[in-house]
Design an enzyme around this catalytic site. Structure first.
Site, mmCIF file in Angstrom:
data_model
loop_
_atom_site.group_PDB
_atom_site.id
_atom_site.type_symbol
_atom_site.label_atom_id
_atom_site.label_comp_id
_atom_site.label_asym_id
_atom_site.label_seq_id
_atom_site.Cartn_x
_atom_site.Cartn_y
_atom_site.Cartn_z
ATOM 1 N N GLU A 272 4.005 -4.652 8.959
ATOM 2 C CA GLU A 272 2.624 -4.492 8.454
ATOM 3 C C GLU A 272 2.083 -5.793 7.853
ATOM 4 O O GLU A 272 0.865 -5.976 7.763
ATOM 5 C CB GLU A 272 2.575 -3.421 7.350
ATOM 6 C CG GLU A 272 2.792 -2.015 7.840
ATOM 7 C CD GLU A 272 2.853 -1.012 6.677
ATOM 8 O OE1 GLU A 272 2.681 0.178 6.940
ATOM 9 O OE2 GLU A 272 3.081 -1.412 5.516
ATOM 10 N N HIS B 222 0.822 -1.228 0.000
ATOM 11 C CA HIS B 222 0.000 0.000 0.000
ATOM 12 C C HIS B 222 0.851 1.272 0.000
ATOM 13 O O HIS B 222 0.389 2.324 0.455
ATOM 14 C CB HIS B 222 -0.982 -0.022 1.185
ATOM 15 C CG HIS B 222 -0.345 0.069 2.535
ATOM 16 N ND1 HIS B 222 -0.880 -0.532 3.647
ATOM 17 C CD2 HIS B 222 0.780 0.702 2.970
ATOM 18 C CE1 HIS B 222 -0.116 -0.272 4.698
ATOM 19 N NE2 HIS B 222 0.897 0.471 4.312
ATOM 20 N N HIS C 123 10.161 -3.539 4.472
ATOM 21 C CA HIS C 123 10.702 -2.173 4.467
ATOM 22 C C HIS C 123 10.916 -1.655 5.872
ATOM 23 O O HIS C 123 10.282 -2.093 6.813
ATOM 24 C CB HIS C 123 9.857 -1.193 3.648
ATOM 25 C CG HIS C 123 8.435 -0.942 4.101
ATOM 26 N ND1 HIS C 123 7.467 -1.908 4.152
ATOM 27 C CD2 HIS C 123 7.815 0.209 4.479
ATOM 28 C CE1 HIS C 123 6.317 -1.367 4.533
ATOM 29 N NE2 HIS C 123 6.502 -0.088 4.746
ATOM 30 N N HIS D 156 -1.665 5.642 9.169
ATOM 31 C CA HIS D 156 -0.269 6.048 9.362
ATOM 32 C C HIS D 156 -0.191 7.434 9.989
ATOM 33 O O HIS D 156 0.414 8.358 9.438
ATOM 34 C CB HIS D 156 0.463 6.064 8.023
ATOM 35 C CG HIS D 156 0.466 4.764 7.290
ATOM 36 N ND1 HIS D 156 -0.629 4.270 6.640
ATOM 37 C CD2 HIS D 156 1.453 3.850 7.121
ATOM 38 C CE1 HIS D 156 -0.320 3.103 6.085
ATOM 39 N NE2 HIS D 156 0.927 2.823 6.366
HETATM 40 C C1 DHB Z 1 6.345 3.879 2.497
HETATM 41 C C2 DHB Z 1 5.811 2.611 2.711
HETATM 42 C C3 DHB Z 1 4.711 2.417 3.521
HETATM 43 O O1 DHB Z 1 4.132 1.223 3.805
HETATM 44 C C4 DHB Z 1 4.121 3.478 4.096
HETATM 45 O O2 DHB Z 1 3.008 3.236 4.783
HETATM 46 C C5 DHB Z 1 4.643 4.742 3.924
HETATM 47 C C6 DHB Z 1 5.754 4.930 3.116
HETATM 48 C C7 DHB Z 1 7.516 4.113 1.606
HETATM 49 O O3 DHB Z 1 8.217 3.181 1.246
HETATM 50 O O4 DHB Z 1 7.730 5.254 1.212
HETATM 51 FE FE FE Z 2 2.368 1.418 5.431
#
Ligand code: DHB
Ligand code: FE
Length: 282
Positions: A241, A12, A194, A59
């Site tokens: 997540e 997402h 990530h 977020h």
């Molecule tokens: C990014 C990834 C995410 O899951 C998020 O919620 C906000 C930013 C990113 O990689 O920029």
């Molecule tokens: Fe996210």
């Protein structure tokens, strides 16, 4: 009895939405990522779900750190997409399936999940981006109503993977016990690996992502057993997540068919992709 016609896990990342807003879909950086969703969009166009239950995390947009519910459920008739700072997005509001949502609320509480009930709330990229990846950008209205389920993956302690699996089992039974005849798809969002903060910022684990995409359908138990720390170590602090995909998977039958998968890295700072599952008996 409503029918669960499929489960879909997807990234997402907010820059996906920004890329679409800015007309970057077919640029070399983005085209391979977006093209990977074309078969899923075709599947959905054929399967014609009526309602999408979307499991995602806010977020810091609808909830900030002053008030963070571990679990929240939208029961509204309409959800406005939040402008997260790139400007208002040219996507329609999301229409809520309020009657099913109240039934889910009741069944969750019956089974000892106690969500915060949201009659009025906006939705950020955690819901916007998966909806656009799966359904494309509609001119007027989304082809499905939504039930948003917000899971805290922002403020420790986040819920356990097993808890999210159990939530999926409750959703499964609640869908089956709903007297309507709607076709329901369930979306688990977030990930893949990530980390956006700290000394490991920029961390991506492509091998773990590929294993996840291959195994979440046929072999989810290993992911249920992992601890929250395991998720953070393996997938990164924000890659955790992925626990939200377990609620999707836990709503499906024990035996599922992996209909399609897609993986692409990096998209922004993440491993990105999707899995589409069908119950074998479907
Ligand atoms: C990014 C990834 C995410 O899951 C998020 O919620 C906000 C930013 C990113 O990689 O920029
Ligand atoms: Fe996210």
């Amino acid at each position: 009895m409503a029918r669960l016609i499929g489960g879909l896990g997807t990234s997402h990342v907010p820059s996906i939405g920004v890329a679409l807003d800015r007309g970057l879909r077919d640029t070399p950086d983005w085209k391979p990522f977006f093209d990977g969703y074309i078969p899923a969009q075709a599947w959905v166009a054929e399967a014609k779900p009526d309602i999408a239950i979307v499991i995602f995390n806010d977020h810091g947009n609808a909830f900030f750190l002053d008030q963070v519910p571990t679990l929240a459920l939208g029961v509204a008739d309409r959800y406005r997409p939040i402008d997260e700072g790139w400007g208002p997005r040219a996507i329609p509001d999301f229409v809520g399936a309020a009657d099913l949502a109240w039934h889910l609320a009741d069944q969750m509480v019956e089974r000892h999940f106690d969500p915060m009930i949201c009659r009025e709330i906006e939705v950020d990229h955690g819901l916007q981006v998966p909806m656009e990846l799966v359904f494309g950008r509609p001119e007027q209205a989304w082809p499905v109503k939504v039930v948003p389920i917000f899971v805290n993956t922002i403020q420790y302690p986040i819920p356990t993977p097993e808890r999210l699996w159990q939530l999926g089992a409750v959703l499964r039974d609640a869908i089956a016990s709903w007297p309507g005849d709607e076709r329901v798809i369930i979306l688990g969002t977030g990930g893949l690996s990530h980390q956006l903060q700290g000394s490991r910022a920029g961390f991506i684990n492509q091998q773990a992502d590929r294993d996840w995409i291959a195994q979440i359908g046929p072999n989810p138990d290993r992911y249920r057993r992992m601890s929250r720390q395991d998720y953070i170590e393996t997938f990164g602090s924000e890659g955790a997540e992925l626990i939200m995909w377990l609620a999707m998977r836990g709503a499906m039958d024990a035996e599922v068919r992996t209909v399609m998968t897609h993986y692409f890295a990096p998209a922004s700072m993440t491993g990105a992709g999707m899995v589409l599952l069908e119950n074998l008996g479907a």
